[in-house]
Write an enzyme that holds these catalytic residues in place. Sequence first.
Site, PDB file in Angstrom:
ATOM      1  N   ALA A  56      -2.379 -44.371  14.257  1.00  0.00           N
ATOM      2  CA  ALA A  56      -1.630 -43.132  14.531  1.00  0.00           C
ATOM      3  C   ALA A  56      -1.356 -42.476  13.179  1.00  0.00           C
ATOM      4  O   ALA A  56      -0.782 -43.112  12.282  1.00  0.00           O
ATOM      5  CB  ALA A  56      -0.335 -43.462  15.247  1.00  0.00           C
ATOM      6  N   VAL A  82      -0.440 -47.437  10.872  1.00  0.00           N
ATOM      7  CA  VAL A  82      -0.101 -46.084  10.411  1.00  0.00           C
ATOM      8  C   VAL A  82      -1.265 -45.558   9.582  1.00  0.00           C
ATOM      9  O   VAL A  82      -1.764 -46.229   8.673  1.00  0.00           O
ATOM     10  CB  VAL A  82       1.202 -46.107   9.588  1.00  0.00           C
ATOM     11  N   LYS A  83      -1.701 -44.350   9.950  1.00  0.00           N
ATOM     12  CA  LYS A  83      -2.864 -43.769   9.258  1.00  0.00           C
ATOM     13  C   LYS A  83      -2.356 -42.786   8.206  1.00  0.00           C
ATOM     14  O   LYS A  83      -1.591 -41.859   8.513  1.00  0.00           O
ATOM     15  CB  LYS A  83      -3.726 -43.039  10.286  1.00  0.00           C
ATOM     16  N   LEU A  84      -2.763 -43.022   6.965  1.00  0.00           N
ATOM     17  CA  LEU A  84      -2.303 -42.212   5.840  1.00  0.00           C
ATOM     18  C   LEU A  84      -3.510 -41.632   5.120  1.00  0.00           C
ATOM     19  O   LEU A  84      -4.521 -42.318   4.953  1.00  0.00           O
ATOM     20  CB  LEU A  84      -1.537 -43.089   4.847  1.00  0.00           C
TER      21      LEU A  84
END
Length: 218
Positions: A56, A82-84
């Site tokens: 996400a 968590v997509k960064l």
Amino acid sequence: MKFFIDTADVEEIRKLAKTGMVDGVTTNPTLIAKSGRKIMDVIAEICDVVPGPISAEVTATETEGMLKEGRKLAAIAKNVAVKLPLTVDGLTACKTLRDAGTMVNVTLCFSAAQALLAAKAGATFISPFVGRLDDIGQDGMELISDICQIYSQYPELETEVLVASVRHPVHVVQAAKMGAHVATLPPAILRQMYNHPLTDKGLAAFLADWAKTGQSIL
Ligand code: E4P
């Protein structure tokens, strides 16, 4: 090799999960927008359907904002990654989230130098975008080869190579030959991978011959 599905379409994910081929899911802001739904609802539903990592993506561009969004997304379920984005702020946030035990997928990687930085920041996954490199006349798969080669020099690195922006099954096969850990596939490409005309032809011939015997197995 693990297969993730690159979509925010929950019904599509439900159908494909039944095949036993889906190890995780990746989403991005474009895919969430396409779903027409709220990100928190979509991610929560996907996490219920697939037990593997569900990426996400944050939309803040500064570390503090990324951390706030990242923590909120990670609180949805234990399997959220968590997509960064691969920026200075993104990798700074990556280090903090990883130290807290959150999975992180570093996205929008277009060079081996970027992949080295992501591994140093402790990323769980690095997502090099092969199709988008091909689109501008560069060889996306050469980047995968470089990253796999570099990471293999340092066995202590735990970052997995997640091949993204996949456009056809040949990308997947080449990535597997290079030892990439994961490929994230649009649903149509996973379906394409099953197909071969000789399979269809062979099955039709077997069924025709079987019908001639008049037998039934059950
Ligand atoms: C991966 O995480 C990305 O969401 C995706 O693979 C991007 O693919 P595209 O270049 O087809 O948009």
